[in-house]
Design an enzyme around this catalytic site. Sequence first.
Site, short mmCIF file in Angstrom:
data_model
loop_
_atom_site.label_atom_id
_atom_site.label_comp_id
_atom_site.label_asym_id
_atom_site.label_seq_id
_atom_site.Cartn_x
_atom_site.Cartn_y
_atom_site.Cartn_z
N PHE A 37 8.09 14.98 -0.11
CA PHE A 37 6.62 14.93 -0.09
C PHE A 37 5.99 15.87 0.92
O PHE A 37 4.87 16.30 0.78
CB PHE A 37 6.13 13.50 0.20
CG PHE A 37 6.62 12.51 -0.80
CD1 PHE A 37 6.06 12.49 -2.06
CD2 PHE A 37 7.62 11.63 -0.49
CE1 PHE A 37 6.50 11.57 -3.01
CE2 PHE A 37 8.07 10.71 -1.44
CZ PHE A 37 7.52 10.68 -2.69
N HIS A 123 10.45 4.47 7.90
CA HIS A 123 9.17 4.60 7.22
C HIS A 123 8.97 3.55 6.13
O HIS A 123 8.11 3.69 5.27
CB HIS A 123 9.04 6.01 6.62
CG HIS A 123 9.02 7.10 7.67
ND1 HIS A 123 9.23 8.41 7.38
CD2 HIS A 123 8.82 7.04 9.00
CE1 HIS A 123 9.16 9.14 8.50
NE2 HIS A 123 8.93 8.32 9.50
N CYS A 131 2.51 -8.42 1.43
CA CYS A 131 1.18 -8.73 1.94
C CYS A 131 1.14 -8.31 3.41
O CYS A 131 2.04 -8.63 4.19
CB CYS A 131 0.92 -10.23 1.82
SG CYS A 131 -0.55 -10.75 2.73
N CYS A 159 -2.51 -15.83 0.71
CA CYS A 159 -3.44 -15.80 1.85
C CYS A 159 -4.61 -14.83 1.67
O CYS A 159 -5.42 -14.66 2.58
CB CYS A 159 -2.67 -15.42 3.13
SG CYS A 159 -2.31 -13.67 3.26
ZN LIG Z 1 -0.44 -13.02 2.22
#
Ligand SMILES: [Zn+2]
Length: 275
Positions: A37, A123, A131, A159
Amino acid sequence: MSDNPGTAALARMLAEAKRVVVFTGAGISTESGIPDFRSPGGIWTQMAPIYFDEFLASEEARRETWRRRFVMEDTFKAAEPNRGHRAVDALVRRGKIAAVITQNIDGLHQASGIPPEKVIELHGNTTYATCLDCGQRYEIADLRAIFEKTGAVPPCSECLGHVKTATVSFGQSMPVLAMQRAEQETRAADLFIVLGSSLVVYPAAGFPQLAGEEALRDHRMDPAHDIDDLRHPEARRDAAERIGIVRRELRTARQKVDRVARGKGHSGVEILVET
Ligand SMILES: [Zn+2]
């Protein structure tokens, strides 16, 4: 054994080493179809990266981030470990490799059979998502199906936090635990092999220097060299080049590791690590 002086030197160093760390960059994965990249013509020279702050702040930025990721999905999904990955895996199975530190996000070292706990991803990993708040894992295929229907990746079902690939984005802080482990392993290593990295992306690229200094001390590769001199950037660079299996000798993993791996008679790698 090989006539190539670089390969012969590598063989000797592997035979002598007790604790080897392999450090890999994009070059080891290009043969698997994963583009580099950051190289000229690479994706980050064609479109502006989306920084982590923007991802957090803007729904539009999150959509665009995911759009770009899903464009790449067929490439990532199809990618399989190549000869370079398999050569590293062969060394791991011989028991000399303490850790594989990688700048790559493609998960191909694990796919080649290396136990995940041996792979330190500086990375992160793009083959799944998490999440950002609670760490709940999400699969790319599931998110893609939702994105294709609704044009967005929904927030975490647990959440309501933002869901993002498990990679380290531009502007996002480096993963603390991975960095610590990588540093510990590097300092403990008596041989540090760099494969397929141009060693330009910091802070990851600092590890070879770290190893250079320590490995020099341990191995007396150059007894005439005063250790204090190595604190100068010039000398450190020098050390990194010598110890890092001299990237000029091993510029790309696929060419030269392959030569090492083939050897003659039995598997070259087995010959190499016999002490
Ligand atoms: Zn979450």
